[in-house]
Design an enzyme around this catalytic site. Sequence first.
Site, PDB file in Angstrom:
ATOM      1  N   MET A  82       0.775  -1.229   0.033  1.00 38.54           N
ATOM      2  CA  MET A  82       0.017   0.042   0.009  1.00 38.54           C
ATOM      3  C   MET A  82       0.774   1.340   0.073  1.00 38.54           C
ATOM      4  O   MET A  82       1.728   1.372   0.934  1.00 38.54           O
ATOM      5  CB  MET A  82      -0.859  -0.022   1.307  1.00 38.54           C
ATOM      6  CG  MET A  82      -1.347   1.363   1.657  1.00 38.54           C
ATOM      7  SD  MET A  82      -2.720   1.545   2.915  1.00 38.54           S
ATOM      8  CE  MET A  82      -1.965   0.465   4.272  1.00 38.54           C
ATOM      9  N   PRO A  83       0.783   2.108  -1.049  1.00 38.59           N
ATOM     10  CA  PRO A  83       1.432   3.300  -0.873  1.00 38.59           C
ATOM     11  C   PRO A  83       0.965   4.426  -0.130  1.00 38.59           C
ATOM     12  O   PRO A  83      -0.215   4.594   0.015  1.00 38.59           O
ATOM     13  CB  PRO A  83       1.472   3.932  -2.546  1.00 38.59           C
ATOM     14  CG  PRO A  83       0.985   2.910  -3.301  1.00 38.59           C
ATOM     15  CD  PRO A  83       0.342   1.766  -2.357  1.00 38.59           C
ATOM     16  N   ASN A  84       1.813   4.921   1.024  1.00 36.71           N
ATOM     17  CA  ASN A  84       1.400   5.822   1.887  1.00 36.71           C
ATOM     18  C   ASN A  84       2.197   7.041   1.291  1.00 36.71           C
ATOM     19  O   ASN A  84       3.269   7.145   1.134  1.00 36.71           O
ATOM     20  CB  ASN A  84       1.697   5.707   3.221  1.00 36.71           C
ATOM     21  CG  ASN A  84       0.895   4.439   3.821  1.00 36.71           C
ATOM     22  OD1 ASN A  84      -0.184   4.615   3.761  1.00 36.71           O
ATOM     23  ND2 ASN A  84       1.472   3.327   4.177  1.00 36.71           N
ATOM     24  N   ARG A 100      -3.053   5.643  -0.147  1.00 40.15           N
ATOM     25  CA  ARG A 100      -3.419   6.426   0.904  1.00 40.15           C
ATOM     26  C   ARG A 100      -2.518   7.696   0.814  1.00 40.15           C
ATOM     27  O   ARG A 100      -1.399   7.904   0.636  1.00 40.15           O
ATOM     28  CB  ARG A 100      -2.856   5.794   2.223  1.00 40.15           C
ATOM     29  CG  ARG A 100      -3.360   6.612   3.445  1.00 40.15           C
ATOM     30  CD  ARG A 100      -3.046   5.778   4.672  1.00 40.15           C
ATOM     31  NE  ARG A 100      -3.490   6.463   5.889  1.00 40.15           N
ATOM     32  CZ  ARG A 100      -2.352   7.023   6.968  1.00 40.15           C
ATOM     33  NH1 ARG A 100      -1.313   6.691   6.663  1.00 40.15           N
ATOM     34  NH2 ARG A 100      -2.808   7.509   7.904  1.00 40.15           N
TER      35      ARG A 100
END
Length: 61
Positions: free
Chosen positions: A1-3, A40
């Site tokens: 998941m890229p934050n 996100r």
Amino acid sequence: MPNITVELLSGRTLDQRRDFVAAVTEAAVGILKARQEAVRIVFWEIEKSDVANGGTLESDK
């Protein structure tokens, strides 16, 4: 998941933020092969009086 964390000077409109997150999410999906729902993005607003460039506060410009 890229934050993805974005620091920006306060004053951007909600529509500008919407356009930005749509474009950045699209880029993350295309380049990183991330699932759209996994991207996100968090905004940190900074007041102009909290930032200086070249020895001058942004609020003084």
